[in-house]
Design a protein around this motif. Structure first.
Motif, PDB file in Angstrom:
ATOM      1  N   ASP A  67       0.829  -1.191   0.000  1.00 27.92           N
ATOM      2  CA  ASP A  67       0.000   0.000   0.000  1.00 27.92           C
ATOM      3  C   ASP A  67       0.876   1.259   0.000  1.00 27.92           C
ATOM      4  OD1 ASP A  67      -1.731   2.206   1.221  1.00 27.92           O
ATOM      5  OD2 ASP A  67      -3.181   0.573   1.016  1.00 27.92           O
ATOM      6  N   PRO A  68       0.524   2.272  -0.805  1.00 26.01           N
ATOM      7  CA  PRO A  68       1.322   3.516  -0.822  1.00 26.01           C
ATOM      8  C   PRO A  68       1.439   4.166   0.546  1.00 26.01           C
ATOM      9  CG  PRO A  68      -0.207   3.472  -2.664  1.00 26.01           C
ATOM     10  CD  PRO A  68      -0.548   2.289  -1.803  1.00 26.01           C
ATOM     11  N   ARG A  69       0.412   4.003   1.388  1.00 21.40           N
ATOM     12  CA  ARG A  69       0.481   4.579   2.726  1.00 21.40           C
ATOM     13  C   ARG A  69       1.545   3.908   3.571  1.00 21.40           C
ATOM     14  NH1 ARG A  69      -5.772   3.774   3.949  1.00 21.40           N
ATOM     15  NH2 ARG A  69      -5.233   1.898   2.763  1.00 21.40           N
ATOM     16  N   THR A  70       1.776   2.624   3.332  1.00 25.35           N
ATOM     17  CA  THR A  70       2.850   1.913   4.030  1.00 25.35           C
ATOM     18  C   THR A  70       4.206   2.477   3.643  1.00 25.35           C
ATOM     19  OG1 THR A  70       1.507  -0.102   4.041  1.00 25.35           O
ATOM     20  CG2 THR A  70       3.868  -0.353   4.422  1.00 25.35           C
ATOM     21  N   LYS A  71       4.392   2.716   2.345  1.00 26.34           N
ATOM     22  CA  LYS A  71       5.658   3.274   1.877  1.00 26.34           C
ATOM     23  C   LYS A  71       5.839   4.707   2.379  1.00 26.34           C
ATOM     24  CE  LYS A  71       5.573   0.387  -2.266  1.00 26.34           C
ATOM     25  NZ  LYS A  71       5.564   0.340  -3.748  1.00 26.34           N
ATOM     26  N   LEU A  72       4.757   5.473   2.411  1.00 29.25           N
ATOM     27  CA  LEU A  72       4.841   6.839   2.929  1.00 29.25           C
ATOM     28  C   LEU A  72       5.228   6.848   4.403  1.00 29.25           C
ATOM     29  CD1 LEU A  72       1.710   8.445   1.222  1.00 29.25           C
ATOM     30  CD2 LEU A  72       4.094   9.071   0.821  1.00 29.25           C
ATOM     31  N   PHE A  73       4.704   5.900   5.167  1.00 32.98           N
ATOM     32  CA  PHE A  73       5.044   5.821   6.591  1.00 32.98           C
ATOM     33  C   PHE A  73       6.520   5.462   6.766  1.00 32.98           C
ATOM     34  CE2 PHE A  73       5.356   3.382  10.582  1.00 32.98           C
ATOM     35  CZ  PHE A  73       4.926   4.355  11.478  1.00 32.98           C
ATOM     36  N   ILE A  74       7.015   4.522   5.960  1.00 38.51           N
ATOM     37  CA  ILE A  74       8.433   4.144   6.030  1.00 38.51           C
ATOM     38  C   ILE A  74       9.320   5.330   5.669  1.00 38.51           C
ATOM     39  CG2 ILE A  74      10.208   2.680   4.982  1.00 38.51           C
ATOM     40  CD1 ILE A  74       8.076   0.522   4.665  1.00 38.51           C
ATOM     41  N   VAL A  75       8.958   6.034   4.606  1.00 41.27           N
ATOM     42  CA  VAL A  75       9.735   7.198   4.179  1.00 41.27           C
ATOM     43  C   VAL A  75       9.718   8.282   5.250  1.00 41.27           C
ATOM     44  CG1 VAL A  75       9.728   9.114   2.537  1.00 41.27           C
ATOM     45  CG2 VAL A  75       9.538   6.774   1.714  1.00 41.27           C
ATOM     46  N   MET A  76       8.561   8.486   5.876  1.00 42.86           N
ATOM     47  CA  MET A  76       8.455   9.485   6.932  1.00 42.86           C
ATOM     48  C   MET A  76       9.379   9.136   8.101  1.00 42.86           C
ATOM     49  SD  MET A  76       5.129  10.572   9.199  1.00 42.86           S
ATOM     50  CE  MET A  76       5.196   9.009  10.078  1.00 42.86           C
ATOM     51  N   CYS A  77       9.401   7.870   8.491  1.00 41.12           N
ATOM     52  CA  CYS A  77      10.257   7.442   9.607  1.00 41.12           C
ATOM     53  C   CYS A  77      11.734   7.574   9.257  1.00 41.12           C
ATOM     54  CB  CYS A  77       9.933   5.998   9.993  1.00 41.12           C
ATOM     55  SG  CYS A  77       8.303   5.766  10.743  1.00 41.12           S
ATOM     56  N   ILE A  78      12.111   7.089   8.064  1.00 40.36           N
ATOM     57  CA  ILE A  78      13.520   7.114   7.661  1.00 40.36           C
ATOM     58  C   ILE A  78      14.024   8.547   7.537  1.00 40.36           C
ATOM     59  CG2 ILE A  78      15.115   6.586   5.772  1.00 40.36           C
ATOM     60  CD1 ILE A  78      13.472   4.085   5.219  1.00 40.36           C
ATOM     61  N   SER A  79      13.266   9.395   6.843  1.00 37.86           N
ATOM     62  CA  SER A  79      13.710  10.774   6.628  1.00 37.86           C
ATOM     63  C   SER A  79      13.734  11.567   7.933  1.00 37.86           C
ATOM     64  CB  SER A  79      12.805  11.465   5.609  1.00 37.86           C
ATOM     65  OG  SER A  79      11.452  11.424   6.021  1.00 37.86           O
ATOM     66  N   THR A  80      12.762  11.341   8.813  1.00 36.73           N
ATOM     67  CA  THR A  80      12.737  12.061  10.094  1.00 36.73           C
ATOM     68  C   THR A  80      13.916  11.666  10.966  1.00 36.73           C
ATOM     69  OG1 THR A  80      10.319  12.165  10.018  1.00 36.73           O
ATOM     70  CG2 THR A  80      11.370  12.562  12.139  1.00 36.73           C
ATOM     71  N   LEU A  81      14.180  10.358  11.065  1.00 35.80           N
ATOM     72  CA  LEU A  81      15.308   9.905  11.868  1.00 35.80           C
ATOM     73  C   LEU A  81      16.632  10.383  11.270  1.00 35.80           C
ATOM     74  CD1 LEU A  81      14.203   6.229  12.667  1.00 35.80           C
ATOM     75  CD2 LEU A  81      14.073   8.221  14.159  1.00 35.80           C
ATOM     76  N   GLY A  82      16.729  10.326   9.943  1.00 36.52           N
ATOM     77  CA  GLY A  82      17.962  10.771   9.302  1.00 36.52           C
ATOM     78  C   GLY A  82      18.248  12.244   9.522  1.00 36.52           C
ATOM     79  N   LEU A  83      17.201  13.067   9.583  1.00 35.57           N
ATOM     80  CA  LEU A  83      17.385  14.503   9.752  1.00 35.57           C
ATOM     81  C   LEU A  83      17.673  14.885  11.198  1.00 35.57           C
ATOM     82  CD1 LEU A  83      14.574  15.888   7.413  1.00 35.57           C
ATOM     83  CD2 LEU A  83      17.026  16.001   7.030  1.00 35.57           C
ATOM     84  N   PHE A  84      17.100  14.159  12.150  1.00 36.30           N
ATOM     85  CA  PHE A  84      17.221  14.553  13.548  1.00 36.30           C
ATOM     86  C   PHE A  84      18.390  13.896  14.270  1.00 36.30           C
ATOM     87  CE2 PHE A  84      12.885  16.023  12.847  1.00 36.30           C
ATOM     88  CZ  PHE A  84      12.883  17.211  13.551  1.00 36.30           C
ATOM     89  N   PHE A  85      18.858  12.747  13.810  1.00 31.79           N
ATOM     90  CA  PHE A  85      20.004  12.107  14.448  1.00 31.79           C
ATOM     91  C   PHE A  85      21.271  12.883  14.113  1.00 31.79           C
ATOM     92  CE2 PHE A  85      18.136   7.539  14.737  1.00 31.79           C
ATOM     93  CZ  PHE A  85      17.331   7.966  15.772  1.00 31.79           C
ATOM     94  N   SER A  86      22.105  13.103  15.112  1.00 34.62           N
ATOM     95  CA  SER A  86      23.386  13.790  14.903  1.00 34.62           C
ATOM     96  C   SER A  86      24.580  12.865  15.074  1.00 34.62           C
ATOM     97  CB  SER A  86      23.514  14.977  15.869  1.00 34.62           C
ATOM     98  OG  SER A  86      23.406  14.539  17.212  1.00 34.62           O
ATOM     99  N   ASN A  87      24.358  11.704  15.696  1.00 32.95           N
ATOM    100  CA  ASN A  87      25.445  10.748  15.870  1.00 32.95           C
ATOM    101  C   ASN A  87      25.763  10.080  14.532  1.00 32.95           C
ATOM    102  OD1 ASN A  87      26.457   7.812  16.462  1.00 32.95           O
ATOM    103  ND2 ASN A  87      26.841   8.962  18.338  1.00 32.95           N
ATOM    104  N   PRO A  88      27.046  10.064  14.099  1.00 36.92           N
ATOM    105  CA  PRO A  88      27.383   9.481  12.788  1.00 36.92           C
ATOM    106  C   PRO A  88      26.987   8.016  12.650  1.00 36.92           C
ATOM    107  CG  PRO A  88      29.218  10.781  13.636  1.00 36.92           C
ATOM    108  CD  PRO A  88      28.216  10.672  14.742  1.00 36.92           C
ATOM    109  N   TRP A  89      27.151   7.242  13.726  1.00 38.77           N
ATOM    110  CA  TRP A  89      26.814   5.816  13.646  1.00 38.77           C
ATOM    111  C   TRP A  89      25.316   5.609  13.501  1.00 38.77           C
ATOM    112  CZ3 TRP A  89      30.463   2.661  12.403  1.00 38.77           C
ATOM    113  CH2 TRP A  89      31.780   2.916  12.790  1.00 38.77           C
ATOM    114  N   MET A  90      24.534   6.444  14.168  1.00 38.97           N
ATOM    115  CA  MET A  90      23.083   6.349  14.036  1.00 38.97           C
ATOM    116  C   MET A  90      22.642   6.775  12.629  1.00 38.97           C
ATOM    117  SD  MET A  90      22.196   5.109  16.875  1.00 38.97           S
ATOM    118  CE  MET A  90      20.436   5.185  16.569  1.00 38.97           C
TER     119      MET A  90
END
Length: 245
Positions: free
Chosen positions: A6-29
C-alpha cells in the motif's frame, strides 16, 4: 508482493527514515538509518541505479559542500592544521559526514516513493485525510522535478552546441553562465505550469466540493506487519540514540 504494498505503508516508512535521518546527529546512528533505508529500497525493488547516476553528476558539488562544512567548523580537535591555523577539525568532519548521510537518506526516500504509481500515491494521500487539492499539488510537484532537470540539461546542451565549454572557463565566468541558464529554465517551467493549469481547468478540476474515486486502498496482512516492524524499529533507534547521547 512487497513491491505492491500500500502507498500509505511506503509513505510511513519514508516518513520514519527521513525524520530519523534529519534529527540524528550521531554518525553511527545516521549510518544505521542510511543502511536501513537502503534495505527498504532493496525490498521494494526501487531503481537505485538511476539515483546513483543522478547523484554521480552532482558528486563534485556534494563533495565541495562537505569540504566547506568541514572547513568552516572550528570546534573540536584539529585534524589538519598548525598551532596558529586550523583547517579541518574532527567536529567539522562529523558535520560534513552528517550532511552527506542526510542527503543520501532523502535520495533513498525518493526512490522508495518512486515505486508507487502517481494515481495510487494521490489516492493514498487522500485516504490519509489530506485534501485532494494538496495531494494533487504534491503529485504535480513530484512529476515536475524530472521535467525541471531535463530542461536544465537541454539548456546546458544548447550552450555546448554553441562552442562554449563551461568546464574550461574561469570560475567567475562559469557562475555568470550558470545564472543565465536559470532564466530559460524558469521561463520554460512557468510555461508548462500555465498549460497544465489551463488543462486542469478545462477538465473541471474543483467543479464539485467532494471528489469521488473508483479506487479504494485497503491494508493487507503484510502492510500491517511492515507498519508494526517500522514503528518498533524506529522507536528502538530513538531509544538507542537517547542512550548514546
Amino acid at each position: 508482493m512487497i513491491r505492491d504494498a500500500d502507498p500509505r505503508t511506503k509513505l510511513f516508512i519514508v516518513m520514519c527514515i527521513s525524520t530519523l535521518g534529519l534529527f540524528f546527529s550521531n554518525p553511527w546512528m545516521q549510518l544505521t538509518v542510511f543502511f536501513l533505508g537502503l534495505l527498504a529500497a532493496f525490498i521494494f525493488k526501487a531503481s537505485l541505479m538511476s539515483s546513483v547516476k543522478r547523484l554521480r553528476k552532482m558528486m563534485s558539488v556534494i563533495v565541495m559542500i562537505v569540504i566547506l562544512q568541514s572547513i568552516f567548523v572550528k570546534s573540536g580537535n584539529v585534524v589538519i592544521g598548525t598551532k596558529n591555523f586550523t583547517l579541518i577539525t574532527d567536529e567539522g568532519l562529523k558535520r560534513g559526514f552528517g550532511f552527506l548521510m542526510r542527503l543520501l537518506v532523502i535520495l533513498i526516500s525518493g526512490t522508495i516513493i518512486s515505486t508507487c504509481s502517481m494515481r495510487m500515491l494521490v489516492q493514498g494521500l487522500v485516504q490519509m485525510k489530506l485534501p485532494y487539492d494538496m495531494a494533487f499539488m504534491t503529485s504535480v510537484g513530484i512529476r515536475f522535478l524530472p521535467l525541471l532537470m531535463e530542461e536544465t540539461k537541454d539548456t546546458f546542451t544548447a550552450i555546448q552546441l554553441k562552442g562554449i565549454d563551461i568546464r574550461n572557463l574561469p570560475l567567475k565566468r562559469r557562475f555568470e553562465i550558470i545564472s543565465y541558464v536559470f532564466t530559460p529554465v524558469i521561463a520554460g517551467t512557468l510555461n508548462k505550469a500555465k498549460k497544465l493549469s489551463l488543462s486542469v481547468e478545462c477538465r473541471g478540476f474543483r467543479a464539485y466540493d467532494r471528489r469521488t474515486s473508483i479506487i479504494q486502498l485497503k491494508f493487507n496482512r503484510s502492510d500491517y506487519m511492515i507498519l508494526a516492524a517500522t514503528a518498533m524499529l524506529s522507536l528502538a533507534l530513538i531509544l538507542v540514540n537517547i542512550s548514546v547521547l
